[in-house]
Design a protein around this motif. Structure first.
Motif, short mmCIF file in Angstrom:
data_model
loop_
_atom_site.label_atom_id
_atom_site.label_comp_id
_atom_site.label_asym_id
_atom_site.label_seq_id
_atom_site.Cartn_x
_atom_site.Cartn_y
_atom_site.Cartn_z
N SER A 164 -40.69 -31.74 15.94
CA SER A 164 -40.07 -31.15 14.75
C SER A 164 -39.84 -29.67 14.95
CB SER A 164 -40.96 -31.36 13.52
OG SER A 164 -40.49 -30.55 12.43
N LEU A 165 -38.61 -29.23 14.66
CA LEU A 165 -38.26 -27.82 14.63
C LEU A 165 -38.00 -27.46 13.17
CD1 LEU A 165 -35.71 -27.75 17.61
CD2 LEU A 165 -38.20 -27.61 17.68
N ASP A 166 -39.02 -27.01 12.50
CA ASP A 166 -38.98 -26.81 11.05
C ASP A 166 -37.87 -25.83 10.68
OD1 ASP A 166 -39.57 -26.28 8.33
OD2 ASP A 166 -41.70 -26.66 8.68
N GLY A 167 -37.01 -26.25 9.74
CA GLY A 167 -36.01 -25.36 9.18
C GLY A 167 -34.76 -25.16 10.01
N VAL A 168 -34.53 -25.99 11.03
CA VAL A 168 -33.36 -25.80 11.90
C VAL A 168 -32.17 -26.60 11.37
CG1 VAL A 168 -32.41 -26.17 14.21
CG2 VAL A 168 -34.71 -25.22 13.93
N HIS A 169 -31.08 -25.90 11.16
CA HIS A 169 -29.82 -26.48 10.70
C HIS A 169 -28.94 -26.80 11.91
CE1 HIS A 169 -25.78 -26.59 8.87
NE2 HIS A 169 -26.39 -26.87 7.73
N PRO A 170 -28.11 -27.84 11.86
CA PRO A 170 -27.25 -28.16 13.01
C PRO A 170 -26.39 -26.98 13.49
CG PRO A 170 -27.20 -29.95 11.43
CD PRO A 170 -27.98 -28.85 10.79
N ASP A 171 -25.97 -26.12 12.55
CA ASP A 171 -25.14 -24.99 12.95
C ASP A 171 -25.89 -23.95 13.76
OD1 ASP A 171 -23.04 -26.17 11.65
OD2 ASP A 171 -23.01 -24.80 9.94
N ILE B 234 -36.01 -35.36 18.70
CA ILE B 234 -36.17 -34.02 18.12
C ILE B 234 -35.47 -33.99 16.76
CG2 ILE B 234 -35.73 -31.56 18.42
CD1 ILE B 234 -35.72 -32.02 21.43
N VAL B 235 -36.19 -33.58 15.74
CA VAL B 235 -35.67 -33.57 14.38
C VAL B 235 -36.03 -32.24 13.71
CG1 VAL B 235 -35.84 -36.07 14.08
CG2 VAL B 235 -37.79 -34.62 13.47
N SER B 236 -35.41 -31.99 12.58
CA SER B 236 -35.91 -30.98 11.66
C SER B 236 -36.05 -31.62 10.30
CB SER B 236 -34.98 -29.76 11.60
OG SER B 236 -33.68 -30.11 11.19
N ASP B 237 -36.76 -30.95 9.43
CA ASP B 237 -37.03 -31.51 8.10
C ASP B 237 -35.95 -31.14 7.09
OD1 ASP B 237 -37.80 -28.88 8.43
OD2 ASP B 237 -39.68 -29.06 7.33
N HIS B 238 -35.27 -30.04 7.32
CA HIS B 238 -34.25 -29.53 6.40
C HIS B 238 -33.58 -28.34 7.07
CE1 HIS B 238 -37.15 -26.33 5.86
NE2 HIS B 238 -38.05 -27.21 5.47
N GLY B 239 -32.54 -27.83 6.45
CA GLY B 239 -31.90 -26.62 6.93
C GLY B 239 -32.41 -25.39 6.21
N MET B 240 -31.54 -24.40 6.02
CA MET B 240 -31.94 -23.15 5.41
C MET B 240 -30.70 -22.49 4.82
SD MET B 240 -34.81 -21.22 5.08
CE MET B 240 -35.85 -21.74 6.45
N ALA B 241 -30.83 -21.94 3.61
CA ALA B 241 -29.73 -21.25 2.95
C ALA B 241 -30.10 -19.78 2.75
CB ALA B 241 -29.42 -21.89 1.59
N PRO B 242 -29.12 -18.87 2.84
CA PRO B 242 -29.43 -17.46 2.57
C PRO B 242 -29.65 -17.21 1.09
CG PRO B 242 -27.08 -17.75 2.99
CD PRO B 242 -27.72 -19.08 3.24
N VAL B 243 -30.59 -16.34 0.79
CA VAL B 243 -30.87 -15.91 -0.58
C VAL B 243 -30.73 -14.39 -0.61
CG1 VAL B 243 -32.52 -15.88 -2.48
CG2 VAL B 243 -32.44 -17.85 -0.93
N PRO B 244 -29.60 -13.89 -1.08
CA PRO B 244 -29.41 -12.44 -1.11
C PRO B 244 -30.46 -11.74 -1.98
CG PRO B 244 -27.32 -13.58 -1.40
CD PRO B 244 -28.40 -14.62 -1.51
N ALA B 245 -30.71 -10.49 -1.66
CA ALA B 245 -31.67 -9.70 -2.42
C ALA B 245 -31.30 -9.72 -3.91
CB ALA B 245 -31.70 -8.26 -1.90
N GLY B 246 -32.31 -9.91 -4.73
CA GLY B 246 -32.10 -9.90 -6.17
C GLY B 246 -31.77 -11.24 -6.78
N GLN B 247 -31.49 -12.25 -5.96
CA GLN B 247 -31.14 -13.55 -6.51
C GLN B 247 -32.41 -14.38 -6.73
OE1 GLN B 247 -26.50 -13.95 -5.09
NE2 GLN B 247 -27.88 -15.67 -4.80
#
Length: 413
Positions: free
Chosen positions: A39-46, A241-254
Motif C-alpha cells: 500500500s502506498l497511502d494517499g497516492v493518486h494515479p496522476d 500495489i494499491v493505494s487507499d485513496h487519492g488526495m485533493a488540495p485544500v487552499p489556505a482558509g478553506q
C-alpha cells in the motif's frame, strides 16, 4: 471385459494420485508464489508517470495497471485498507471511519493502540485470517486490522505500526520473508508506506514534499525489486500495489469550525475532517436536525438512513445519526485547532469517492499476471476476490465481483 474395467480403474487411481500430488504442492511445504500486497497511502494515479516513480512506472508498463481504482465510502485510510483485504464495504465490516463511537466499545481513534488492537472493532474476515485457517503462513508489515486478533486469529508474523520506520528496515524484513524456504515463507505478506499521505496532508498533492516522498518510496520499491531479481525470486512473488485513496488540495482558509455547523449543546461531534459525524444530544434532536440537515455552502448533511444510496453506507450502528459530507477542498475541524492550522495549501481526502481526486492506484506484476495490460477503472471491493484466487483459498463473503480483474491474469478461466 473385466480386465478392461480393472485397467480403467487403475488408470483413474493413478490420475487421482497425480492430482492429489499437484494440489499438495500448493499447500504448506509447497513452492507456490508469495502474494506481496503493498500500500502506498494517499497516492493518486496522476502522481505516477511524471518522473518521480520510474520503478512503479516500469511495473505498470510491464505488468497490469488500472486507469484508476475507486475507494469505498468514506474515502479514508482505515476503512479502505480493511475493505481491500475483506472485500466488504465499510458499512458491512464496521470500520466506518478513522474515528468512531460504539455503544458497547466506546470511542475508536486510529492512534489509540488499545482500540486498534481490539478484535471486536474489526468485522468480516480479512485475508490473512482465511489464509491462516487454510494452513498458509502470513506476515504483515503494517496493515490496518493486522494488530488485532480478528475472530481470534492473527498473522503468523505481524508488527505494531511504527510511524516513520526507516524504509530500508521495512524492505529488509520483507526480503527476509521472501527468501525463506517454502515451509516457512509467507504465502501472503503486506507492506505499507505512509509517506505520500503524510506529505500530501502537510503540503498538498503537488508539493515538493510529496514529490520527494514519492521518489523515496519508489527508490525503496526499486531496491526491493533488485533484491528479488538478484536472489532469483521473480517467479516466487506476485506483487499487487494499491493505494487507499487519492488526495485533493485544500487552499489556505478553506476550513469550517465544527462549532459553526451546530451548537455543541445540541449535538456531540463523533468525527471531524471531511466526513463529519454528529450524535444529537437527548432532547435536542429537533434543534440538531434543523441546524444540520440539508445542503450548505461548504457541505451537505443527511440522516444516516437517508445517505446517498450509491455510497452503500448508513446501515451499520456505528455510523452516526447525522453525517455531513464536506465539499471537495474543504475541511471541518474544532475551533481550537484553527489557530494551529498552517497558512498554506494542504491536502485532504475523505470526499465523495466519485470525485476524481479520490481515485486510487492498482498495479500488479508477477508470474500470475499478464504483461502490458491496462484495465478500466473499477471499484476497490473487487481486489479481494483476486487476492483470494492468487492464494487459492475460498473467499469469505464479500461485496466484490470476481470477474472484474480476471483480464489481469494469465489464466483467466
Amino acid at each position: 471385459m473385466m480386465s478392461c474395467r480393472f485397467l480403467l480403474a487403475a488408470i483413474a487411481a493413478c490420475l487421482l494420485c497425480a492430482c492429489s500430488a499437484t494440489l499438495s504442492s500448493a499447500t504448506p511445504g509447497g513452492d507456490a508464489p508469495t502474494l506481496l500486497l503493498v500500500s502506498l497511502d494517499g497516492v493518486h494515479p496522476d502522481m505516477l508517470g511524471r518522473g518521480d516513480t520510474p520503478h512503479l512506472d516500469r511495473l505498470a508498463r510491464e505488468g497490469v495497471r488500472a486507469a484508476w481504482m475507486q475507494p469505498s465510502y468514506p474515502a479514508l485510510t482505515f476503512p479502505n485498507h480493511y475493505t481491500l483485504v475483506t472485500g466488504l464495504r465499510p458499512d458491512r465490516h464496521g470500520m466506518v471511519h478513522n474515528a468512531m463511537y460504539d455503544d458497547d466499545l466506546g470511542a475508536f481513534a486510529l492512534k489509540d493502540r488499545d482500540a486498534v488492537g481490539d478484535g471486536r472493532w474489526w468485522g468480516g474476515e480479512p485475508l490473512w485470517v482465511t489464509a491462516e485457517r487454510a494452513g498458509l503462513p502470513t506476515a504483515t508489515m503494517f496493515w490496518p486490522g493486522s494488530e488485532a486478533p480478528v475472530q481470534g486469529v492473527r498473522p503468523t508474523r505481524w508488527y505494531p505500526y511504527e510511524d516513520g520506520l526507516a524504509l530500508e528496515v521495512r524492505i529488509d524484513r520483507v526480503l527476509g520473508w521472501l527468501s525463506e524456504p517454502a515451509a516457512t515463507r509467507p504465502r501472503l505478506a503486506t507492506l505499507y508506506f505512509e509517506h505520500p499521505d503524510h506529505a500530501g496532508h502537510g503540503y498538498g498533492p503537488d508539493s515538493p514534499q510529496l514529490h520527494a516522498a514519492l521518489r523515496d518510496v519508489d527508490a525503496a520499491i526499486g531496491d526491493l525489486l533488485s533484491a528479488i531479481a538478484a536472489r532469483g525470486l521473480r517467479d516466487r512473488v506476485n506483487l499487487v500495489i494499491v493505494s487507499d485513496h487519492g488526495m485533493a488540495p485544500v487552499p489556505a482558509g478553506q476550513v469550517v469550525a465544527v462549532e459553526d455547523m451546530v451548537d455543541p449543546a445540541d449535538a456531540q461531534v463523533v468525527s471531524t475532517g471531511q466526513v463529519v459525524g454528529f450524535r444529537p444530544r437527548p432532547g435536542r434532536e429537533a434543534a440538531a436536525a434543523a441546524a444540520l440537515l440539508g445542503a450548505h455552502a461548504r457541505y451537505d448533511c443527511w440522516r444516516r438512513e437517508a445517505l446517498p444510496a450509491r455510497w452503500q453506507y448508513g446501515q451499520h450502528p456505528r455510523v452516526p445519526p447525522i453525517v455531513c459530507q464536506m465539499h471537495v477542498g474543504w475541511d471541518a475541524v474544532p475551533r481550537a485547532n484553527l489557530a494551529r492550522r498552517p497558512d498554506r495549501t494542504r491536502g485532504s481526502h475523505g470526499y465523495d469517492p466519485a470525485a476524481p481526486e479520490m481515485r486510487a492506484i492498482f498495479i500488479a506484476h508477477g508470474p500470475a499476471f499478464r504483461s502490458g495490460t491496462e484495465l478500466p477503472g473499477f471499484d476497490n471491493v473487487d481486489v479481494y476476490p483476486l487476492l483470494a484466487r492468487l492464494l487459492d483459498v475460498e473467499p469469505a463473503e464479500h461485496d466484490g465481483d470476481a470477474r472484474t480483474l480476471l483480464p489481469a491474469l494469465r489464466d483467466d478461466r
